[in-house]
Write a protein that holds these residues in place. Structure first.
Motif, PDB file in Angstrom:
ATOM      1  N   GLU A  49       0.544  -1.343  -0.216  1.00 16.76           N
ATOM      2  CA  GLU A  49      -0.104  -0.157   0.413  1.00 16.76           C
ATOM      3  C   GLU A  49       0.745   1.027   0.308  1.00 16.76           C
ATOM      4  O   GLU A  49       0.679   2.022  -0.485  1.00 16.76           O
ATOM      5  N   TRP A  50       2.147   1.286   0.670  1.00 10.81           N
ATOM      6  CA  TRP A  50       3.193   2.285   0.491  1.00 10.81           C
ATOM      7  C   TRP A  50       3.868   2.454  -1.044  1.00 10.81           C
ATOM      8  O   TRP A  50       4.730   3.049  -0.751  1.00 10.81           O
ATOM      9  N   GLY A  51       3.594   1.222  -1.697  1.00 10.91           N
ATOM     10  CA  GLY A  51       4.177   1.556  -2.561  1.00 10.91           C
ATOM     11  C   GLY A  51       5.684   1.265  -2.935  1.00 10.91           C
ATOM     12  O   GLY A  51       5.917   1.372  -4.320  1.00 10.91           O
ATOM     13  N   MET A  52       5.862   0.338  -1.981  1.00  6.32           N
ATOM     14  CA  MET A  52       6.611  -0.825  -2.740  1.00  6.32           C
ATOM     15  C   MET A  52       6.470  -1.677  -3.194  1.00  6.32           C
ATOM     16  O   MET A  52       5.711  -2.819  -3.748  1.00  6.32           O
ATOM     17  N   ASP A  53       7.996  -2.091  -4.530  1.00  8.88           N
ATOM     18  CA  ASP A  53       7.248  -3.095  -5.410  1.00  8.88           C
ATOM     19  C   ASP A  53       7.812  -4.701  -4.738  1.00  8.88           C
ATOM     20  O   ASP A  53       8.449  -4.713  -3.082  1.00  8.88           O
ATOM     21  N   ALA A  54       7.257  -5.926  -4.531  1.00  4.72           N
ATOM     22  CA  ALA A  54       7.731  -6.882  -4.386  1.00  4.72           C
ATOM     23  C   ALA A  54       9.364  -6.984  -4.279  1.00  4.72           C
ATOM     24  O   ALA A  54       8.940  -8.135  -3.025  1.00  4.72           O
ATOM     25  N   ALA A  55       9.799  -7.163  -4.516  1.00  2.00           N
ATOM     26  CA  ALA A  55      10.764  -7.060  -4.427  1.00  2.00           C
ATOM     27  C   ALA A  55      11.546  -6.816  -3.144  1.00  2.00           C
ATOM     28  O   ALA A  55      12.619  -6.864  -2.212  1.00  2.00           O
ATOM     29  N   TYR A  56      11.361  -5.508  -2.833  1.00  7.40           N
ATOM     30  CA  TYR A  56      11.327  -4.359  -1.477  1.00  7.40           C
ATOM     31  C   TYR A  56      10.869  -4.499  -0.472  1.00  7.40           C
ATOM     32  O   TYR A  56      11.645  -4.775   0.492  1.00  7.40           O
ATOM     33  N   VAL A  57       9.665  -5.260  -0.645  1.00  6.50           N
ATOM     34  CA  VAL A  57       8.952  -5.666   0.798  1.00  6.50           C
ATOM     35  C   VAL A  57       9.673  -7.242   1.228  1.00  6.50           C
ATOM     36  O   VAL A  57       9.465  -7.360   1.903  1.00  6.50           O
ATOM     37  N   GLU A  58      10.208  -8.344  -0.155  1.00 10.12           N
ATOM     38  CA  GLU A  58      10.709  -9.145   0.540  1.00 10.12           C
ATOM     39  C   GLU A  58      11.795  -8.729   0.881  1.00 10.12           C
ATOM     40  O   GLU A  58      12.159  -9.355   1.961  1.00 10.12           O
ATOM     41  N   GLY A  59      12.880  -7.984   1.199  1.00 13.09           N
ATOM     42  CA  GLY A  59      13.457  -7.606   1.698  1.00 13.09           C
ATOM     43  C   GLY A  59      13.408  -6.688   2.738  1.00 13.09           C
ATOM     44  O   GLY A  59      13.721  -6.943   4.176  1.00 13.09           O
ATOM     45  N   VAL A  60      12.158  -6.173   3.049  1.00 10.83           N
ATOM     46  CA  VAL A  60      11.606  -6.042   4.848  1.00 10.83           C
ATOM     47  C   VAL A  60      11.002  -6.591   5.642  1.00 10.83           C
ATOM     48  O   VAL A  60      11.165  -6.613   6.354  1.00 10.83           O
ATOM     49  N   MET A  61      10.573  -7.398   4.689  1.00  8.37           N
ATOM     50  CA  MET A  61      10.087  -9.075   5.705  1.00  8.37           C
ATOM     51  C   MET A  61      10.622  -9.263   5.937  1.00  8.37           C
ATOM     52  O   MET A  61      11.253  -9.946   6.943  1.00  8.37           O
ATOM     53  N   ALA A  62      11.954  -9.477   5.035  1.00 10.43           N
ATOM     54  CA  ALA A  62      13.158 -10.013   5.940  1.00 10.43           C
ATOM     55  C   ALA A  62      13.802  -9.549   6.883  1.00 10.43           C
ATOM     56  O   ALA A  62      14.694 -10.172   8.259  1.00 10.43           O
ATOM     57  N   GLY A  63      14.115  -8.728   6.203  1.00 11.29           N
ATOM     58  CA  GLY A  63      14.483  -7.668   7.711  1.00 11.29           C
ATOM     59  C   GLY A  63      13.811  -7.787   9.094  1.00 11.29           C
ATOM     60  O   GLY A  63      14.551  -7.532  10.185  1.00 11.29           O
ATOM     61  N   SER A  64      12.606  -7.758   8.994  1.00 12.83           N
ATOM     62  CA  SER A  64      11.960  -7.680   9.608  1.00 12.83           C
ATOM     63  C   SER A  64      11.723  -8.937  10.686  1.00 12.83           C
ATOM     64  O   SER A  64      11.898  -8.793  11.779  1.00 12.83           O
ATOM     65  N   ALA A  65      11.610 -10.151  10.010  1.00 15.76           N
ATOM     66  CA  ALA A  65      12.210 -11.606   9.815  1.00 15.76           C
ATOM     67  C   ALA A  65      13.194 -11.505  11.147  1.00 15.76           C
ATOM     68  O   ALA A  65      13.281 -12.317  12.193  1.00 15.76           O
ATOM     69  N   TYR A  66      14.104 -10.869  10.682  1.00 15.83           N
ATOM     70  CA  TYR A  66      15.500 -10.736  10.977  1.00 15.83           C
ATOM     71  C   TYR A  66      15.365 -10.267  12.417  1.00 15.83           C
ATOM     72  O   TYR A  66      16.298 -10.711  13.755  1.00 15.83           O
ATOM     73  N   VAL A  67      15.075  -8.766  13.182  1.00 22.11           N
ATOM     74  CA  VAL A  67      14.542  -7.757  13.669  1.00 22.11           C
ATOM     75  C   VAL A  67      13.429  -8.631  14.956  1.00 22.11           C
ATOM     76  O   VAL A  67      14.612  -9.463  15.928  1.00 22.11           O
ATOM     77  N   ARG A  68      12.870  -9.794  14.609  1.00 22.38           N
ATOM     78  CA  ARG A  68      11.924 -10.390  15.610  1.00 22.38           C
ATOM     79  C   ARG A  68      12.789 -11.336  16.524  1.00 22.38           C
ATOM     80  O   ARG A  68      12.304 -11.989  17.116  1.00 22.38           O
ATOM     81  N   MET A  69      14.082 -12.092  15.350  1.00 22.91           N
ATOM     82  CA  MET A  69      14.561 -12.947  16.122  1.00 22.91           C
ATOM     83  C   MET A  69      15.744 -13.191  16.699  1.00 22.91           C
ATOM     84  O   MET A  69      16.888 -13.331  16.940  1.00 22.91           O
ATOM     85  N   GLY A  70      16.123 -11.525  17.660  1.00 21.71           N
ATOM     86  CA  GLY A  70      17.104 -10.928  17.855  1.00 21.71           C
ATOM     87  C   GLY A  70      18.830 -10.460  17.102  1.00 21.71           C
ATOM     88  O   GLY A  70      19.355 -10.515  17.955  1.00 21.71           O
ATOM     89  N   GLY A  71      18.177 -10.514  15.760  1.00 25.70           N
ATOM     90  CA  GLY A  71      19.087 -10.482  15.101  1.00 25.70           C
ATOM     91  C   GLY A  71      20.082  -9.264  14.978  1.00 25.70           C
ATOM     92  O   GLY A  71      21.892  -8.958  14.810  1.00 25.70           O
ATOM     93  N   ASN A  72      19.392  -8.143  15.194  1.00 26.16           N
ATOM     94  CA  ASN A  72      20.151  -6.714  15.072  1.00 26.16           C
ATOM     95  C   ASN A  72      19.807  -5.554  16.822  1.00 26.16           C
ATOM     96  O   ASN A  72      19.933  -5.384  16.993  1.00 26.16           O
ATOM     97  N   ALA A  73      20.234  -7.291  17.993  1.00 25.03           N
ATOM     98  CA  ALA A  73      20.116  -6.502  18.872  1.00 25.03           C
ATOM     99  C   ALA A  73      21.653  -6.255  19.270  1.00 25.03           C
ATOM    100  O   ALA A  73      22.427  -7.002  19.973  1.00 25.03           O
TER     101      ALA A  73
END
Length: 284
Positions: free
Chosen positions: A229-253
């Motif tokens: 909805e914010w206008g991101m294409d599929a590849a960028y959405v994939e990247g953001v989702m992967a980054g979000s999962a990484y944060v949820r798992m504690g990778g960016n702590a």
């Protein structure tokens, strides 16, 4: 002359301002001159990475470059081209803006977006510095509208912790690296002084504003829909989702001493950033 690419962006605009305040000769490169509000004395030039001639013109006479070339998964070649053009133009020093976690396979493809550019600057035979900042405090400016409307803010990373950093600190580190050879050959991972989650940020922001700021956890499907909805294409959405999962798992702590090493002081806290930007959220 110091050329600042991405001069209207979060970091680039602040780099321009800080360099100008210090009396340095600055040239700001932007694709849209109407978006550039440059301080007095700053030379503004229009250029586009997809138009090499315009970049060559901007590089003319520059001795140092702040490089912001990767905005998404399709931009890897831009960094390499910019480094080659800078070297050909006689530039002596490059400071590249990268991202925390670059090269970590646990992040997925998004962790590789900056690798070609980092490799290019390291192999350039120029003085180089790579900056890998953590999540920007300013990312929460996207919450301004729901907060003013009294709605909860979206949370895509659960209770995942991050060393959230004030973009002003990133810019200040960039300025020091552009002006001093002592940072040549260094890769600095830049974080704030503490790890905090999205709910932590919402709590702090609520305390600053004097009213509760609630969060709502989004499912992966809801997150994808929001990003689309914010206008991101599929590849960028994939990247953001992967980054979000990484944060949820504690990778960016992660908390580092990068800011202290360069600036000789502690980085600003998220609370300090929130205090300074309270009006953006409807605060007095």
């Amino acid at each position: 002359m110091i050329l600042v690419t991405g001069a209207t962006g979060t970091i680039g605009s602040e780099v321009v301002r800080q360099l100008a305040e210090r009396g340095e000769k600055v040239r700001a490169l932007t694709r849209d001159l109407s978006k550039m509000k440059a301080p007095n004395g700053v030379e503004v030039t229009r250029g586009d990475y997809l138009d090499p001639a315009s970049v060559d013109a901007a590089l003319s006479g520059a001795t140092a470059v702040f490089l912001v070339g990767v905005l998404g998964p399709d931009d890897a070649d831009r960094d390499r081209a910019l480094v080659a053009q800078a070297k050909a133009a006689g530039v002596r020093r490059i400071v590249k803006l990268s991202a925390i976690g670059t090269g970590d396979p646990a992040i997925g493809r998004v962790g590789s977006w900056h690798l070609p550019g980092e490799q290019a600057v390291r192999e350039s035979e120029l003085e180089w510095t790579v900056l890998r900042p953590s999540s920007f405090a300013s990312n929460t400016l996207s919450w301004a509208e729901p907060i003013r409307a009294g709605k909860p803010v979206p949370n895509m990373t659960g209770d995942g912790l991050q060393g959230v950093i004030d973009p002003r600190d990133v810019s200040e580190v960039a300025v020091e690296a552009l002006l001093s050879a002592r940072h040549s050959g260094h890769t600095y991972t830049l974080t704030g002084p503490e790890t905090i989650s999205v709910p932590d940020q919402a709590t702090i922001l609520g305390e600053v504003l004097g009213r509760p700021v609630d969060t709502v956890d989004l499912t992966p499907d809801e997150s994808c829909a929001q990003l689309t909805e914010w206008g991101m294409d599929a590849a960028y959405v994939e990247g953001v989702m992967a980054g979000s999962a990484y944060v949820r798992m504690g990778g960016n702590a992660v908390v580092t001493e990068g800011v202290r090493q360069v600036l000789g002081r502690q980085p600003r806290t998220y609370r300090e950033w929130a205090e300074d930007h309270r009006t953006a959220f409807g605060g007095a």
